[in-house]
Design a protein around this motif. Sequence first.
Motif, PDB file in Angstrom:
ATOM      1  N   ALA A 127     -25.430  51.255 -20.263  1.00 23.87           N
ATOM      2  CA  ALA A 127     -25.196  49.828 -20.000  1.00 23.87           C
ATOM      3  C   ALA A 127     -24.373  49.664 -18.735  1.00 23.87           C
ATOM      4  O   ALA A 127     -23.436  50.419 -18.490  1.00 23.87           O
ATOM      5  N   GLU A 143     -23.871  44.025 -19.561  1.00 23.00           N
ATOM      6  CA  GLU A 143     -24.597  44.643 -20.689  1.00 23.00           C
ATOM      7  C   GLU A 143     -23.640  45.297 -21.687  1.00 23.00           C
ATOM      8  O   GLU A 143     -23.962  45.401 -22.863  1.00 23.00           O
ATOM      9  N   ASP A 154     -22.805  43.399 -24.903  1.00 21.12           N
ATOM     10  CA  ASP A 154     -23.842  43.189 -25.915  1.00 21.12           C
ATOM     11  C   ASP A 154     -23.510  44.033 -27.153  1.00 21.12           C
ATOM     12  O   ASP A 154     -23.645  45.250 -27.148  1.00 21.12           O
TER      13      ASP A 154
END
Lengths: 160, 160
Positions: A19, A23, A26
Amino acid sequence: MAFKDKIIMKPIGYVRTTAVGDEVKDRTRTSEIVIGSEFTEALDGVAGFSHLFVLFWLNKISSSQRKIMKVHPRGRKDMPLLGVFATRSNLRPNPIGLTLVELVKTEGNVLTVRGLDAFDGTPVLDMKPFDLWDIGKKARMPDWWLKLQKEKEDERSATA
Amino acid sequence: MAFKDKIIMKPIGYVRTTAVGDEVKDRTRTSEIVIGSEFTEALDGVAGFSHLFVLFWLNKISSSQRKIMKVHPRGRKDMPLLGVFATRSNLRPNPIGLTLVELVKTEGNVLTVRGLDAFDGTPVLDMKPFDLWDIGKKARMPDWWLKLQKEKEDERSATA
């Protein structure tokens, strides 16, 4: 004063993730915690827990950022300007990250976890089993916090 | 490897308590967190929360104790021998204490809190508001943990 003495730590391992950028926020993503081989033994029994607190060192925070005392939560100007200890901002005198993660798998010295919001290479300081005894059942939060929480829940149900 | 670099922190304050020995484990007791005056501003808004995570440095743990990899939870031989990362033992490579406390009062740079299991003079590293988002709603714990938890609850109801 003695309490002002420097404290020295060494990482027990580091985060491995593909990531990048936002990201990492998340919570559905998995990442790995690679523990130094000298600590593998200290993982015995960890697999008995579904959730762990991970303490990690926010090594991208500069020494000048560690001097920032007030922030708007999530950088949002519609939120009040608050002391960093009233927020979960990364900007704090000792930038330690604290996240409760789901433990997906343990293999040797590698833990696969879900929900760790840390960048690739982040040094890990400690891991602790999630302790139900700790939980404040009747916790009270300020209005700005509840507003952010509600927004987050709305986002989740929108993407679910 | 870069992740093995030393990490240096400075306390943001210290614990003030009259509790000695096992008295610090009494979750009904209050103690104080005295924050360095340079961080007073960073406390703005903390009073909006009823509960805070306190991260502190277990400065009584020696460097040889930091090398211990396995323990019996609470030193009890009837409990399995486990890796330190599967326990909340004070013995760990980076002895950081993590406790959720109730915030009773804030006055200037002094916070009165309930439930902080730390000795007088313990250096405090960070404080973070309790984050409901973090909570693992369906957390699973191993049997030894549930046994200890039940014993603790029984003790509480016996003394209530």
